[in-house]
Every structure is written in C-alpha cells, then in structure tokens.
Design a protein around this motif. Structure first.
Motif, mmCIF file in Angstrom:
data_model
loop_
_atom_site.group_PDB
_atom_site.id
_atom_site.type_symbol
_atom_site.label_atom_id
_atom_site.label_comp_id
_atom_site.label_asym_id
_atom_site.label_seq_id
_atom_site.Cartn_x
_atom_site.Cartn_y
_atom_site.Cartn_z
ATOM 1 N N GLU A 36 0.866 -1.178 0.000
ATOM 2 C CA GLU A 36 0.000 0.000 0.000
ATOM 3 C C GLU A 36 0.903 1.229 0.000
ATOM 4 N N ARG A 37 0.853 1.978 -1.102
ATOM 5 C CA ARG A 37 1.704 3.146 -1.235
ATOM 6 C C ARG A 37 1.202 4.280 -0.335
ATOM 7 N N ALA A 38 2.007 5.305 -0.204
ATOM 8 C CA ALA A 38 1.671 6.418 0.684
ATOM 9 C C ALA A 38 0.370 7.111 0.279
ATOM 10 N N ASP A 39 0.032 7.068 -1.027
ATOM 11 C CA ASP A 39 -1.201 7.707 -1.490
ATOM 12 C C ASP A 39 -2.423 6.797 -1.355
ATOM 13 N N GLY A 40 -2.236 5.601 -0.786
ATOM 14 C CA GLY A 40 -3.346 4.679 -0.577
ATOM 15 C C GLY A 40 -3.539 3.654 -1.678
ATOM 16 N N PHE A 61 -7.409 -5.026 -4.254
ATOM 17 C CA PHE A 61 -6.272 -4.284 -4.784
ATOM 18 C C PHE A 61 -6.749 -3.318 -5.861
ATOM 19 N N ASP A 62 -5.962 -2.262 -6.041
ATOM 20 C CA ASP A 62 -6.217 -1.334 -7.138
ATOM 21 C C ASP A 62 -5.521 -1.784 -8.409
ATOM 22 N N ALA A 63 -4.465 -2.598 -8.275
ATOM 23 C CA ALA A 63 -3.762 -3.139 -9.435
ATOM 24 C C ALA A 63 -3.067 -4.431 -9.029
ATOM 25 N N VAL A 64 -2.998 -5.360 -9.984
ATOM 26 C CA VAL A 64 -2.340 -6.652 -9.769
ATOM 27 C C VAL A 64 -1.254 -6.801 -10.830
#
Length: 206
Positions: A36-40, A61-64
């Motif tokens: 999970e990146r800092a921007d969520g 997930f937002d991307a795989v």
C-alpha cells in the motif's frame, strides 16, 4: 492449509508492505507481496498467474502485477532479501517478541487451527491494533489466521524503483487489503492460514 510466514513493515516514506512467504500450500511454495503506497494505492505483486488469481479473488487491490518475486532468507544471519518487481527490500529479523513467546504456547494443529483462531480473535483485537484472526474475506469467504511465533523486524532497506522508501516504521495507518491488518509493530509472524471458499472448503495464506 497455507503454512508459512507473514512479514509486515512500514517506511518513513509512507509505503507499507506485507510479504507472504508460503513454505507449503496447494499451489506449492511461493512468495507474494501486498503493497500500500503512501497515497493509498493497493498493489499485489505475484510470481505467477495462479497465485495472482487466487489472492486477488480473496483480497482487494487497485492493481495486480505478475512479476518476478524472489526471497532469500538467511536464517543464520536473520536476514531476508526480497526482490519483487519494482520493490527491493532487505530486512533484518530480530529477537522473538513478547507476543511471540505467548504464541509459542498456542497448539499448532492444522485441524484445530480455525477453532483456536476463533478463540484468540477477541484478544488479538484488544492487544494488536488492527489485527483480527478471523473474519470474512472476498466473495463472502470465511478466513482464519493461526499465529504460532513472531519475531521483530529491526531494520529495513527498501527501494521502489530508484526511490528510497526510508527507514522502517510501524504499519500505520493499517493496510486495507482485507478484514485484518498486520500488527502495527514491524514483525515476521509464523502462521497457518485457512480460507473456506463459498463453493467448498479450501486453504490459503495471508
């Protein structure tokens, strides 16, 4: 039954990482990484299509991305060397935690794992912020985590591409892949994980 380790850590840059090192599973041994990146933004880094399909059907997930994932564990020096697509992370694993000493008393029996995880869940919610040992995963699947040991992660050197993610920090805010986060304190936890699929019982990790 998925039998292995889950490592969780945060960084000063704000990225939080969860590494699943599965020694035994219906898919064989493998390593997958949830970021999970800092921007969520929530990313899955998986080594194969079958792993990506199963994990993505169970968590959000937002991307795989299917990418080369390699984890070298030097048990003697207590170091993990992870390479997963754009992520590079070198972890130093320290002493057994206080929770780890308590977990060593938990019965590590596969058949009893869901029952023990259910019994431990109320305690985990209070003692470990953001952690649950049972709940509902993706597509209504029930899931149980049975932790049986835990060691501290004392240092991390992590890069995303060429970007230095900074020093190790607690996993805060909690990661948002499923019903439970990893412990806020950076740790490596030994786990047995069970998922009951809606079409019948199955076993999976994380």
């Amino acid at each position: 039954m998925f039998d292995g380790h889950i490592a969780g850590f945060g960084t000063t840059e704000g990225t939080r990482v969860v590494v699943g090192r599965w020694l035994r599973s219906p898919l064989g041994s493998f390593v997958d990484v949830m970021v999970e990146r800092a921007d969520g933004t929530r990313l899955l880094l998986a080594p194969r299509d079958d792993v990506a399909a199963l994990v993505a059907a169970t968590y959000e997930f937002d991307a795989v991305h299917v990418v080369p994932v390699d984890l070298r564990a030097d048990e003697g020096r207590r170091r993990w060397r992870l390479r997963a697509g754009p992520l590079t992370a070198d972890l130093t694993v320290g002493a057994r935690t206080g929770v780890g000493h308590l977990l060593a008393l938990v019965p590590r029996h596969q058949a009893l794992a869901p029952l023990v995880a259910t019994a431990v869940d109320p305690v985990a919610r209070v003692v470990l912020d953001g952690v649950r040992t049972r709940g509902t995963a993706g597509r209504g699947r029930r899931e149980w985590y049975l932790a049986t040991d835990q060691h501290a992660v004392t240092s991390v050197r992590a890069l995303w591409g060429s970007q230095d993610l900074g020093a190790v920090r607690p996993v805060r805010p909690p990661v948002r892949f499923g019903f439970s986060s990893v412990p806020p304190t950076p740790t490596v936890t030994r786990v047995l994980s069970t998922i009951e699929m809606t079409a019948g019982p199955s076993r999976h990790g994380h």
